[in-house]
Design an enzyme around this catalytic site. Structure first.
Site, PDB file in Angstrom:
ATOM      1  CB  SER A  70      -0.845  -0.020   1.270  1.00 43.96           C
ATOM      2  OG  SER A  70      -1.438   1.219   1.499  1.00 43.96           O
ATOM      3  CE1 TYR A 119      -3.968  -2.657   5.658  1.00 44.97           C
ATOM      4  CE2 TYR A 119      -3.413  -0.346   5.258  1.00 44.97           C
ATOM      5  CZ  TYR A 119      -3.735  -1.604   4.776  1.00 44.97           C
ATOM      6  OH  TYR A 119      -3.806  -1.827   3.425  1.00 44.97           O
ATOM      7  CE  LYS A 132      -1.625  -4.423   3.445  1.00 44.48           C
ATOM      8  NZ  LYS A 132      -1.950  -5.717   2.848  1.00 44.48           N
TER       9      LYS A 132
END
Ligand code: NAD
Ligand code: UFG
Length: 332
Positions: free
Chosen positions: A124, A148, A152
Protein backbone atom coordinates in the site's frame (compact mmCIF):
# COMPACT_ATOMS: atom_id res chain seq x y z
CA UNK A 1 -0.51 -21.18 -15.24
CA UNK A 2 -2.39 -21.94 -12.00
CA UNK A 3 -2.72 -19.04 -9.59
CA UNK A 4 -3.78 -19.16 -5.95
CA UNK A 5 -5.66 -16.00 -5.00
CA UNK A 6 -6.04 -15.36 -1.27
CA UNK A 7 -8.67 -12.82 -0.22
CA UNK A 8 -10.30 -13.73 -3.52
CA UNK A 9 -13.87 -12.69 -2.71
CA UNK A 10 -12.79 -9.28 -1.41
CA UNK A 11 -12.99 -6.03 -3.33
CA UNK A 12 -9.70 -6.06 -5.24
CA UNK A 13 -9.37 -9.87 -5.21
CA UNK A 14 -12.72 -10.46 -6.94
CA UNK A 15 -11.95 -7.96 -9.70
CA UNK A 16 -8.55 -9.58 -10.23
CA UNK A 17 -10.08 -13.07 -10.39
CA UNK A 18 -12.37 -11.83 -13.21
CA UNK A 19 -9.42 -10.45 -15.19
CA UNK A 20 -7.45 -13.69 -14.71
CA UNK A 21 -10.37 -15.94 -15.71
CA UNK A 22 -11.08 -13.77 -18.77
CA UNK A 23 -7.49 -14.36 -19.87
CA UNK A 24 -7.67 -18.14 -19.40
CA UNK A 25 -5.68 -18.51 -16.17
CA UNK A 26 -6.45 -21.45 -13.93
CA UNK A 27 -7.40 -20.11 -10.52
CA UNK A 28 -7.76 -21.47 -7.01
CA UNK A 29 -9.56 -19.11 -4.65
CA UNK A 30 -9.45 -18.85 -0.87
CA UNK A 31 -11.12 -16.47 1.57
CA UNK A 32 -12.38 -16.81 5.14
CA UNK A 33 -15.28 -14.46 4.31
CA UNK A 34 -14.41 -12.20 7.28
CA UNK A 35 -14.94 -9.15 5.06
CA UNK A 36 -16.72 -10.49 1.97
CA UNK A 37 -19.66 -12.59 0.97
CA UNK A 38 -19.93 -16.00 -0.63
CA UNK A 39 -22.36 -14.55 -3.23
CA UNK A 40 -19.33 -12.93 -4.91
CA UNK A 41 -18.62 -16.36 -6.43
CA UNK A 42 -21.99 -16.27 -8.24
CA UNK A 43 -21.15 -12.79 -9.55
CA UNK A 44 -17.77 -13.97 -10.79
CA UNK A 45 -19.51 -16.84 -12.57
CA UNK A 46 -22.13 -14.53 -14.06
CA UNK A 47 -19.41 -12.27 -15.49
CA UNK A 48 -16.93 -14.89 -16.68
CA UNK A 49 -19.06 -18.02 -17.19
CA UNK A 50 -16.58 -19.89 -14.97
CA UNK A 51 -16.91 -21.26 -11.45
CA UNK A 52 -13.42 -21.46 -9.94
CA UNK A 53 -12.38 -23.80 -7.14
CA UNK A 54 -13.02 -22.03 -3.83
CA UNK A 55 -11.87 -22.79 -0.28
CA UNK A 56 -13.51 -21.07 2.69
CA UNK A 57 -10.45 -21.15 4.92
CA UNK A 58 -8.33 -18.91 7.10
CA UNK A 59 -4.88 -18.60 5.51
CA UNK A 60 -3.37 -17.37 8.80
CA UNK A 61 -3.58 -21.04 9.82
CA UNK A 62 -0.69 -22.84 8.18
CA UNK A 63 -2.45 -26.22 7.93
CA UNK A 64 -5.15 -24.63 5.80
CA UNK A 65 -2.61 -23.32 3.33
CA UNK A 66 -0.92 -26.72 3.36
CA UNK A 67 -4.23 -28.35 2.43
CA UNK A 68 -4.70 -26.05 -0.57
CA UNK A 69 -1.19 -26.70 -1.86
CA UNK A 70 -1.45 -30.44 -1.38
CA UNK A 71 -4.75 -30.60 -3.29
CA UNK A 72 -3.75 -28.29 -6.17
CA UNK A 73 -0.78 -27.53 -8.36
CA UNK A 74 0.00 -23.82 -7.83
CA UNK A 75 2.51 -21.85 -9.94
CA UNK A 76 2.05 -18.43 -8.33
CA UNK A 77 0.18 -16.77 -5.47
CA UNK A 78 -1.51 -13.39 -5.40
CA UNK A 79 -1.84 -12.64 -1.71
CA UNK A 80 -4.66 -10.17 -1.04
CA UNK A 81 -5.96 -11.64 2.23
CA UNK A 82 -5.60 -9.21 5.08
CA UNK A 83 -7.40 -6.83 7.39
CA UNK A 84 -7.29 -3.29 6.06
CA UNK A 85 -9.06 -0.72 8.25
CA UNK A 86 -6.58 1.81 9.65
CA UNK A 87 -8.83 2.90 12.56
CA UNK A 88 -9.66 -0.66 13.57
CA UNK A 89 -5.96 -1.55 13.48
CA UNK A 90 -5.32 1.09 16.18
CA UNK A 91 -8.03 -0.49 18.37
CA UNK A 92 -7.03 -4.11 17.68
CA UNK A 93 -3.31 -4.04 16.83
CA UNK A 94 -2.64 -7.63 17.91
CA UNK A 95 -5.40 -8.94 15.66
CA UNK A 96 -3.95 -7.00 12.72
CA UNK A 97 -0.39 -8.19 13.38
CA UNK A 98 -1.55 -11.78 13.83
CA UNK A 99 -3.86 -11.97 10.83
CA UNK A 100 -1.73 -10.08 8.34
CA UNK A 101 1.70 -11.37 9.29
CA UNK A 102 0.61 -14.97 9.97
CA UNK A 103 -1.22 -15.19 6.64
CA UNK A 104 1.67 -13.69 4.64
CA UNK A 105 4.24 -15.99 6.27
CA UNK A 106 2.06 -19.12 6.13
CA UNK A 107 1.54 -18.52 2.42
CA UNK A 108 5.21 -17.97 1.62
CA UNK A 109 6.48 -20.83 3.82
CA UNK A 110 4.02 -23.41 2.48
CA UNK A 111 4.41 -22.18 -1.11
CA UNK A 112 8.19 -22.62 -0.96
CA UNK A 113 7.87 -26.12 0.50
CA UNK A 114 5.76 -26.98 -2.54
CA UNK A 115 8.27 -25.47 -4.95
CA UNK A 116 6.25 -22.32 -5.66
CA UNK A 117 8.45 -19.21 -5.45
CA UNK A 118 6.24 -16.60 -7.11
CA UNK A 119 4.22 -14.26 -4.93
CA UNK A 120 2.50 -10.99 -5.68
CA UNK A 121 1.74 -9.09 -2.48
CA UNK A 122 -0.85 -6.33 -1.88
CA UNK A 123 1.18 -3.56 -0.33
CA UNK A 124 0.00 0.00 0.00
CA UNK A 125 0.98 3.62 -0.47
CA UNK A 126 0.62 3.79 3.29
CA UNK A 127 4.24 2.51 3.54
CA UNK A 128 5.43 5.96 2.40
CA UNK A 129 3.91 7.70 5.47
CA UNK A 130 3.79 11.46 4.89
CA UNK A 131 6.00 12.03 1.84
CA UNK A 132 8.11 15.19 1.70
CA UNK A 133 7.33 15.68 -1.98
CA UNK A 134 4.98 14.31 -4.62
CA UNK A 135 4.77 12.37 -6.88
CA UNK A 136 6.05 9.38 -4.93
CA UNK A 137 8.57 7.02 -6.52
CA UNK A 138 9.32 3.51 -5.26
CA UNK A 139 12.64 4.58 -3.73
CA UNK A 140 11.05 7.09 -1.30
CA UNK A 141 11.76 6.48 2.42
CA UNK A 142 9.40 4.04 4.11
CA UNK A 143 7.74 4.65 7.47
CA UNK A 144 4.34 3.98 8.89
CA UNK A 145 2.14 5.53 11.53
CA UNK A 146 -0.46 2.89 12.38
CA UNK A 147 -0.51 -0.88 12.96
CA UNK A 148 -2.17 -1.60 9.60
CA UNK A 149 0.56 0.25 7.72
CA UNK A 150 3.23 -1.41 9.85
CA UNK A 151 1.91 -4.87 8.90
CA UNK A 152 2.39 -3.94 5.23
CA UNK A 153 5.94 -2.71 5.80
CA UNK A 154 6.82 -5.74 7.95
CA UNK A 155 5.54 -8.13 5.29
CA UNK A 156 7.53 -6.27 2.63
CA UNK A 157 10.62 -6.72 4.84
CA UNK A 158 9.86 -10.41 5.46
CA UNK A 159 9.54 -10.98 1.71
CA UNK A 160 12.77 -9.03 1.05
CA UNK A 161 14.48 -11.35 3.54
CA UNK A 162 12.96 -14.42 1.87
CA UNK A 163 14.77 -13.47 -1.34
CA UNK A 164 17.93 -12.27 0.44
CA UNK A 165 18.42 -15.77 1.88
CA UNK A 166 17.00 -17.81 -1.01
CA UNK A 167 17.40 -16.40 -4.48
CA UNK A 168 14.82 -18.72 -6.01
CA UNK A 169 12.14 -16.26 -4.87
CA UNK A 170 10.35 -14.04 -7.35
CA UNK A 171 8.32 -11.54 -5.36
CA UNK A 172 6.37 -8.55 -6.59
CA UNK A 173 5.31 -5.90 -4.10
CA UNK A 174 2.48 -3.81 -5.51
CA UNK A 175 1.91 -0.56 -3.65
CA UNK A 176 -1.66 0.45 -4.38
CA UNK A 177 -2.81 4.03 -4.16
CA UNK A 178 -6.57 4.58 -3.62
CA UNK A 179 -8.69 1.99 -5.44
CA UNK A 180 -12.31 3.01 -6.09
CA UNK A 181 -15.00 2.16 -8.66
CA UNK A 182 -16.52 -1.14 -9.71
CA UNK A 183 -16.69 -3.72 -12.45
CA UNK A 184 -18.63 -2.45 -15.49
CA UNK A 185 -21.28 -5.15 -14.98
CA UNK A 186 -22.27 -3.48 -11.70
CA UNK A 187 -22.05 -6.92 -10.05
CA UNK A 188 -18.82 -6.45 -8.13
CA UNK A 189 -17.80 -3.45 -6.05
CA UNK A 190 -16.67 -2.07 -2.73
CA UNK A 191 -19.19 -3.24 -0.19
CA UNK A 192 -17.79 -2.78 3.32
CA UNK A 193 -19.67 -3.93 6.42
CA UNK A 194 -20.95 -1.17 8.72
CA UNK A 195 -20.29 2.56 8.27
CA UNK A 196 -17.57 3.00 5.65
CA UNK A 197 -14.24 4.60 6.56
CA UNK A 198 -13.21 5.35 3.02
CA UNK A 199 -14.41 8.22 0.90
CA UNK A 200 -16.11 6.54 -2.07
CA UNK A 201 -18.21 3.95 -0.20
CA UNK A 202 -19.29 6.77 2.13
CA UNK A 203 -20.31 8.91 -0.85
CA UNK A 204 -22.34 6.08 -2.42
CA UNK A 205 -24.20 5.49 0.88
CA UNK A 206 -25.05 9.19 1.05
CA UNK A 207 -26.19 9.12 -2.59
CA UNK A 208 -28.38 6.09 -1.78
CA UNK A 209 -29.94 7.97 1.16
CA UNK A 210 -28.55 5.48 3.71
CA UNK A 211 -26.36 8.13 5.31
CA UNK A 212 -27.43 11.75 5.67
CA UNK A 213 -24.32 13.63 4.63
CA UNK A 214 -20.63 13.31 4.00
CA UNK A 215 -18.12 14.84 6.40
CA UNK A 216 -15.24 16.36 4.47
CA UNK A 217 -12.31 15.98 6.83
CA UNK A 218 -10.68 19.43 6.74
CA UNK A 219 -10.51 22.19 4.14
CA UNK A 220 -7.40 23.91 5.43
CA UNK A 221 -4.73 21.60 3.98
CA UNK A 222 -2.04 23.17 1.77
CA UNK A 223 -3.76 21.79 -1.37
CA UNK A 224 -5.50 23.55 -4.27
CA UNK A 225 -8.92 23.68 -2.55
CA UNK A 226 -7.82 22.88 1.01
CA UNK A 227 -9.17 19.29 1.01
CA UNK A 228 -7.08 16.10 0.98
CA UNK A 229 -5.61 14.99 -2.34
CA UNK A 230 -5.23 11.31 -3.28
CA UNK A 231 -4.40 9.24 -6.32
CA UNK A 232 -7.67 7.39 -6.99
CA UNK A 233 -7.28 4.39 -9.27
CA UNK A 234 -10.08 2.39 -10.90
CA UNK A 235 -10.19 -1.08 -9.34
CA UNK A 236 -10.34 -2.70 -12.81
CA UNK A 237 -7.10 -0.92 -13.80
CA UNK A 238 -5.60 -2.15 -10.53
CA UNK A 239 -6.78 -5.71 -11.25
CA UNK A 240 -5.22 -5.57 -14.72
CA UNK A 241 -2.00 -4.35 -13.05
CA UNK A 242 -1.85 -7.72 -11.24
CA UNK A 243 -2.14 -9.59 -14.52
CA UNK A 244 0.65 -7.44 -15.97
CA UNK A 245 2.82 -8.18 -12.93
CA UNK A 246 2.12 -11.91 -13.19
CA UNK A 247 3.03 -11.94 -16.87
CA UNK A 248 6.36 -10.20 -16.23
CA UNK A 249 7.48 -12.52 -13.40
CA UNK A 250 10.35 -13.84 -15.43
CA UNK A 251 13.29 -12.87 -13.22
CA UNK A 252 13.86 -13.80 -9.61
CA UNK A 253 14.21 -10.95 -7.12
CA UNK A 254 11.97 -8.51 -5.29
CA UNK A 255 10.20 -6.16 -7.68
CA UNK A 256 8.34 -3.15 -6.31
CA UNK A 257 5.80 -1.07 -8.20
CA UNK A 258 3.48 1.82 -7.44
CA UNK A 259 0.07 1.31 -8.98
CA UNK A 260 -1.65 4.66 -9.31
CA UNK A 261 -2.68 7.08 -12.03
CA UNK A 262 -0.12 9.77 -11.29
CA UNK A 263 -2.92 12.32 -10.82
CA UNK A 264 -4.07 13.77 -7.54
CA UNK A 265 -7.73 14.51 -6.96
CA UNK A 266 -9.21 16.42 -3.99
CA UNK A 267 -12.24 15.42 -1.93
CA UNK A 268 -14.26 18.32 -3.38
CA UNK A 269 -13.26 17.28 -6.93
CA UNK A 270 -14.49 13.75 -6.27
CA UNK A 271 -17.82 15.07 -4.96
CA UNK A 272 -18.17 17.33 -8.02
CA UNK A 273 -17.41 14.50 -10.45
CA UNK A 274 -19.76 12.07 -8.68
CA UNK A 275 -22.64 14.57 -8.73
CA UNK A 276 -22.03 15.52 -12.36
CA UNK A 277 -21.74 12.05 -13.91
CA UNK A 278 -24.50 10.46 -11.84
CA UNK A 279 -26.94 13.36 -11.54
CA UNK A 280 -27.26 12.95 -7.77
CA UNK A 281 -26.57 15.40 -4.94
CA UNK A 282 -24.05 14.66 -2.21
CA UNK A 283 -24.83 16.84 0.81
CA UNK A 284 -21.65 17.48 2.81
CA UNK A 285 -20.25 19.46 5.73
CA UNK A 286 -16.69 20.47 6.38
CA UNK A 287 -15.47 19.01 9.67
CA UNK A 288 -12.18 18.73 11.56
CA UNK A 289 -9.22 17.01 9.93
CA UNK A 290 -9.15 13.25 10.51
CA UNK A 291 -6.22 12.31 12.71
CA UNK A 292 -3.40 10.62 10.81
CA UNK A 293 -4.47 11.92 7.38
CA UNK A 294 -1.78 13.09 4.97
CA UNK A 295 -2.56 16.30 3.02
CA UNK A 296 -1.58 15.10 -0.42
CA UNK A 297 -0.07 12.13 -2.18
CA UNK A 298 -0.05 10.64 -5.61
CA UNK A 299 2.07 8.10 -7.42
CA UNK A 300 4.79 8.21 -9.95
CA UNK A 301 3.81 4.98 -11.73
CA UNK A 302 6.29 5.30 -14.56
CA UNK A 303 8.24 2.25 -13.37
CA UNK A 304 5.14 0.06 -13.80
CA UNK A 305 4.57 1.58 -17.24
CA UNK A 306 8.17 0.97 -18.27
CA UNK A 307 8.69 -2.48 -16.79
CA UNK A 308 5.20 -4.00 -16.71
CA UNK A 309 3.81 -2.28 -19.78
CA UNK A 310 0.86 -1.23 -17.59
CA UNK A 311 -0.85 2.13 -17.29
CA UNK A 312 -4.14 3.09 -15.62
CA UNK A 313 -6.63 3.99 -18.35
CA UNK A 314 -9.89 4.83 -16.59
CA UNK A 315 -10.52 8.36 -15.33
CA UNK A 316 -12.30 9.84 -12.31
CA UNK A 317 -15.61 10.04 -14.20
CA UNK A 318 -15.42 6.29 -14.97
CA UNK A 319 -14.64 5.58 -11.32
CA UNK A 320 -17.59 7.64 -10.04
CA UNK A 321 -20.00 6.24 -12.64
CA UNK A 322 -19.10 2.62 -11.99
CA UNK A 323 -19.13 3.04 -8.18
CA UNK A 324 -22.72 4.30 -8.39
CA UNK A 325 -23.76 1.70 -10.99
CA UNK A 326 -22.78 -1.04 -8.52
CA UNK A 327 -25.08 0.43 -5.87
CA UNK A 328 -27.94 0.96 -8.35
CA UNK A 329 -27.64 -2.61 -9.69
CA UNK A 330 -27.19 -4.46 -6.45
CA UNK A 331 -28.61 -2.40 -3.61
CA UNK A 332 -31.45 -0.07 -4.50
P1 NAD B 1 -11.19 -6.66 1.29
O1 NAD B 1 -11.38 -6.64 2.75
O2 NAD B 1 -12.35 -6.38 0.41
O3 NAD B 1 -10.55 -8.07 0.83
C1 NAD B 1 -9.67 -8.80 1.66
C2 NAD B 1 -10.23 -10.21 1.75
O4 NAD B 1 -9.36 -11.00 2.56
C3 NAD B 1 -11.61 -10.26 2.40
O5 NAD B 1 -12.51 -10.93 1.55
C4 NAD B 1 -11.40 -11.03 3.70
O6 NAD B 1 -12.52 -11.82 4.02
C5 NAD B 1 -10.17 -11.84 3.38
N1 NAD B 1 -9.32 -12.23 4.51
C6 NAD B 1 -8.82 -11.45 5.50
N2 NAD B 1 -8.07 -12.17 6.33
C7 NAD B 1 -8.08 -13.45 5.84
C8 NAD B 1 -7.49 -14.66 6.27
N3 NAD B 1 -6.73 -14.72 7.38
N4 NAD B 1 -7.72 -15.78 5.55
C9 NAD B 1 -8.49 -15.75 4.44
N5 NAD B 1 -9.08 -14.62 3.99
C10 NAD B 1 -8.88 -13.49 4.70
O7 NAD B 1 -9.98 -5.65 0.95
P2 NAD B 1 -9.42 -5.15 -0.44
O8 NAD B 1 -9.72 -3.70 -0.54
O9 NAD B 1 -9.84 -6.06 -1.51
O10 NAD B 1 -7.87 -5.29 -0.15
C11 NAD B 1 -7.11 -6.41 -0.59
C12 NAD B 1 -5.68 -6.22 -0.12
O11 NAD B 1 -5.17 -4.99 -0.64
C13 NAD B 1 -5.54 -6.13 1.40
O12 NAD B 1 -4.36 -6.80 1.78
C14 NAD B 1 -5.41 -4.65 1.65
O13 NAD B 1 -4.68 -4.37 2.82
C15 NAD B 1 -4.65 -4.19 0.41
N6 NAD B 1 -4.85 -2.77 0.08
C16 NAD B 1 -6.12 -2.27 -0.05
C17 NAD B 1 -6.30 -0.91 -0.33
C18 NAD B 1 -7.68 -0.33 -0.45
O14 NAD B 1 -7.80 0.90 -0.33
N7 NAD B 1 -8.73 -1.11 -0.69
C19 NAD B 1 -5.19 -0.08 -0.49
C20 NAD B 1 -3.91 -0.63 -0.37
C21 NAD B 1 -3.75 -1.98 -0.08
N1 UFG C 1 -12.35 11.60 3.50
C1 UFG C 1 -13.34 12.51 3.86
N2 UFG C 1 -14.48 12.02 4.39
C2 UFG C 1 -14.71 10.69 4.60
C3 UFG C 1 -13.70 9.76 4.22
C4 UFG C 1 -12.52 10.26 3.68
O1 UFG C 1 -13.18 13.71 3.70
O2 UFG C 1 -15.77 10.31 5.12
C5 UFG C 1 -11.12 12.11 2.87
C6 UFG C 1 -9.85 11.81 3.67
O3 UFG C 1 -9.61 12.79 4.62
C7 UFG C 1 -8.80 11.75 2.55
C8 UFG C 1 -9.57 11.21 1.35
O4 UFG C 1 -10.95 11.45 1.64
O5 UFG C 1 -8.37 13.04 2.24
C9 UFG C 1 -9.38 9.73 1.12
O6 UFG C 1 -9.65 9.02 2.31
P1 UFG C 1 -9.84 7.43 2.33
O7 UFG C 1 -10.21 7.07 3.74
O8 UFG C 1 -10.76 7.02 1.25
O9 UFG C 1 -8.41 6.87 1.94
P2 UFG C 1 -6.98 7.10 2.61
O10 UFG C 1 -6.14 7.81 1.62
O11 UFG C 1 -7.10 7.67 3.96
O12 UFG C 1 -6.46 5.60 2.81
C10 UFG C 1 -6.71 4.55 1.88
C11 UFG C 1 -6.82 3.23 2.65
C12 UFG C 1 -5.49 2.90 3.26
C13 UFG C 1 -4.43 2.86 2.18
C14 UFG C 1 -4.40 4.17 1.44
C15 UFG C 1 -3.42 4.11 0.29
O13 UFG C 1 -7.81 3.34 3.66
O14 UFG C 1 -5.57 1.63 3.85
O15 UFG C 1 -5.69 4.47 0.93
O16 UFG C 1 -3.69 3.02 -0.51
F1 UFG C 1 -3.23 2.65 2.75
Amino acid sequence: MAVLITGATGYIGSHTVVELLNRGYETVLVDNLSNSDISVLDKIEEITGKRPVFYELDVAIRENVERIFSENHIDAVIHFAGLKAVGESCKLPSLYYYNNIASATAVSDVAARHGCFKIIFSSSATVYGEPETVPITEDFPLHTSNPYGTTKLLIENIYRDAYAYDNRWNITLLRYFNPIGSHESGLLGDDPNGIPNNLMPYITRVAAGQLEKLSVFGNDYPTRDGTGVRDYIHVVDLAIGHVAALERMTETGVHTFNLGTGKGCSVLEIIEAFERVNGVKIPYVITERRSGDVPEYYADSSKAERELGWKAERDIDDMCRSAWNFIVRTKK
